[in-house]
Design a protein around this motif. Structure first.
Motif, short mmCIF file in Angstrom:
data_model
loop_
_atom_site.label_atom_id
_atom_site.label_comp_id
_atom_site.label_asym_id
_atom_site.label_seq_id
_atom_site.Cartn_x
_atom_site.Cartn_y
_atom_site.Cartn_z
N TRP A 83 55.16 -2.04 57.74
CA TRP A 83 54.79 -0.73 58.30
C TRP A 83 55.19 0.40 57.37
O TRP A 83 54.56 1.45 57.38
N GLY A 84 56.24 0.22 56.58
CA GLY A 84 56.59 1.23 55.59
C GLY A 84 55.53 1.38 54.52
O GLY A 84 55.31 2.47 53.99
N ILE A 85 54.83 0.30 54.22
CA ILE A 85 53.75 0.35 53.24
C ILE A 85 52.46 0.85 53.86
O ILE A 85 51.78 1.70 53.30
N HIS A 86 52.14 0.37 55.05
CA HIS A 86 50.85 0.69 55.65
C HIS A 86 50.86 1.97 56.50
O HIS A 86 49.82 2.64 56.60
N GLN A 87 51.97 2.30 57.11
CA GLN A 87 52.06 3.50 57.95
C GLN A 87 53.38 4.23 57.70
O GLN A 87 54.25 4.29 58.56
N PRO A 88 53.55 4.81 56.52
CA PRO A 88 54.85 5.41 56.19
C PRO A 88 55.20 6.64 57.03
O PRO A 88 56.37 6.98 57.15
N ARG A 89 54.21 7.28 57.62
CA ARG A 89 54.51 8.46 58.43
C ARG A 89 54.90 8.10 59.86
O ARG A 89 55.46 8.92 60.57
N LYS A 90 54.56 6.90 60.28
CA LYS A 90 54.87 6.49 61.65
C LYS A 90 56.13 5.65 61.73
O LYS A 90 56.83 5.69 62.73
N VAL A 91 56.39 4.85 60.71
CA VAL A 91 57.61 4.03 60.68
C VAL A 91 58.34 4.40 59.41
O VAL A 91 57.94 4.02 58.32
N GLY A 92 59.42 5.11 59.56
CA GLY A 92 60.13 5.60 58.40
C GLY A 92 61.57 5.11 58.35
O GLY A 92 61.93 4.07 58.92
N ILE A 93 62.37 5.90 57.69
CA ILE A 93 63.76 5.54 57.46
C ILE A 93 64.57 5.58 58.75
O ILE A 93 65.46 4.77 58.96
N GLY A 94 64.24 6.51 59.64
CA GLY A 94 64.95 6.60 60.92
C GLY A 94 64.77 5.35 61.76
O GLY A 94 65.73 4.84 62.36
N MET A 95 63.54 4.85 61.83
CA MET A 95 63.29 3.62 62.58
C MET A 95 63.99 2.44 61.92
O MET A 95 64.52 1.56 62.60
N ALA A 96 64.02 2.41 60.59
CA ALA A 96 64.71 1.34 59.88
C ALA A 96 66.21 1.37 60.18
O ALA A 96 66.84 0.33 60.39
N PHE A 97 66.78 2.56 60.23
CA PHE A 97 68.20 2.70 60.54
C PHE A 97 68.49 2.21 61.96
O PHE A 97 69.46 1.48 62.19
N PHE A 98 67.64 2.60 62.90
CA PHE A 98 67.81 2.17 64.29
C PHE A 98 67.71 0.65 64.42
O PHE A 98 68.53 0.02 65.09
N MET A 99 66.70 0.07 63.79
CA MET A 99 66.55 -1.39 63.85
C MET A 99 67.73 -2.09 63.17
O MET A 99 68.16 -3.16 63.61
N GLY A 100 68.24 -1.49 62.11
CA GLY A 100 69.41 -2.05 61.45
C GLY A 100 70.65 -2.03 62.33
O GLY A 100 71.42 -3.00 62.37
N LEU A 101 70.83 -0.93 63.07
CA LEU A 101 71.96 -0.88 64.00
C LEU A 101 71.81 -1.92 65.10
O LEU A 101 72.79 -2.54 65.52
N MET A 102 70.58 -2.12 65.57
CA MET A 102 70.36 -3.13 66.61
C MET A 102 70.67 -4.54 66.06
O MET A 102 71.25 -5.36 66.78
N MET A 103 70.29 -4.80 64.81
CA MET A 103 70.59 -6.10 64.22
C MET A 103 72.10 -6.25 63.95
O MET A 103 72.64 -7.35 64.08
N ASP A 104 72.77 -5.15 63.62
CA ASP A 104 74.22 -5.19 63.44
C ASP A 104 74.91 -5.57 64.73
O ASP A 104 75.85 -6.39 64.73
N HIS B 139 73.55 -7.21 67.25
CA HIS B 139 73.22 -8.60 67.58
C HIS B 139 74.00 -9.59 66.74
O HIS B 139 74.54 -10.57 67.25
N ASP B 140 74.07 -9.36 65.43
CA ASP B 140 74.77 -10.29 64.54
C ASP B 140 76.29 -10.13 64.59
O ASP B 140 76.99 -10.93 63.99
N SER B 141 76.75 -9.10 65.28
CA SER B 141 78.17 -8.74 65.35
C SER B 141 78.77 -8.67 63.95
O SER B 141 79.83 -9.21 63.67
N THR B 142 78.04 -8.01 63.05
CA THR B 142 78.52 -7.78 61.70
C THR B 142 79.11 -6.37 61.63
O THR B 142 79.17 -5.65 62.62
N LEU B 143 79.52 -6.01 60.46
CA LEU B 143 80.05 -4.67 60.24
C LEU B 143 78.98 -3.64 60.62
O LEU B 143 77.83 -3.74 60.17
N LEU B 144 79.32 -2.71 61.47
CA LEU B 144 78.34 -1.74 61.96
C LEU B 144 77.84 -0.89 60.79
O LEU B 144 78.61 -0.19 60.14
N GLY B 145 76.57 -1.01 60.51
CA GLY B 145 75.94 -0.26 59.43
C GLY B 145 75.51 -1.13 58.26
O GLY B 145 74.82 -0.65 57.37
#
Length: 170
Positions: free
Chosen positions: A48-69, A71-77
């Protein structure tokens, strides 16, 4: 140059949200700790960063990364940093990648996914002092093998015609 170029319909924000949710759910499955299981969230974020960079950007990536952090119970961030860098790099080269066919796109996306994974391994090494091994990088190879399938699946709703007319070639 002989391949057809389709005029794509606008993507629905609901479809983007559903694809990111499905990728997150795939990462929640227990195969995530097997060697070679790809990071579906990273793969969908770079798509989505390649095909729709205005709709899915860095903010969404940061949010999804926090959700994966969480879930994985890794270091937050840890994942948030990696996904943010991945999204930034995908947005930075998105105009050039779209000119290539799908397999060449996969070769351009491979270093992005490899760099993201290297950053995650480096952060884990700094924090824990343990190296996970070189086999961990097989995930990027498997993700690139899935790139044509992901591209076909996520672009499929945009390819349908609004009003079918069999006399028009587009």
């Amino acid at each position: 140059m002989n391949r057809p170029h389709y005029i794509l319909l606008p993507v629905s924000p609901l479809f983007i949200a559903l694809s990111l949710t499905a990728a997150f759910m795939l990462n929640l499955l227990p195969w995530g700790h097997l060697i070679g299981a790809p990071d579906f969230v990273a793969l969908v974020l770079v798509f989505w960063g390649i095909h729709q960079p205005r709709k899915v950007g860095i903010g969404m990536a940061f949010f999804m990364g926090l959700m994966m952090d969480v879930h994985d119970s890794t270091l937050l961030g840890e994942n948030a940093l990696a996904y943010t860098l991945l999204s930034y790099l995908a947005i930075m080269i998105h105009r050039r990648i779209l000119w290539f066919p799908t397999m060449t796109q996969a070769l351009h996306v491979f270093p992005l996914l490899l760099l993201t994974q290297l950053l995650q391994v480096l952060v884990r090494f700094i924090i824990t002092g343990k190296f996970q091994g070189w086999l961990i990088f097989v995930e990027s190879v498997v993700a690139i093998a899935l790139w044509p399938v992901i591209t076909w699946m996520l672009l499929a709703p945009q390819r349908r015609a609004v009003d079918r007319d069999h006399t028009r070639p587009i």
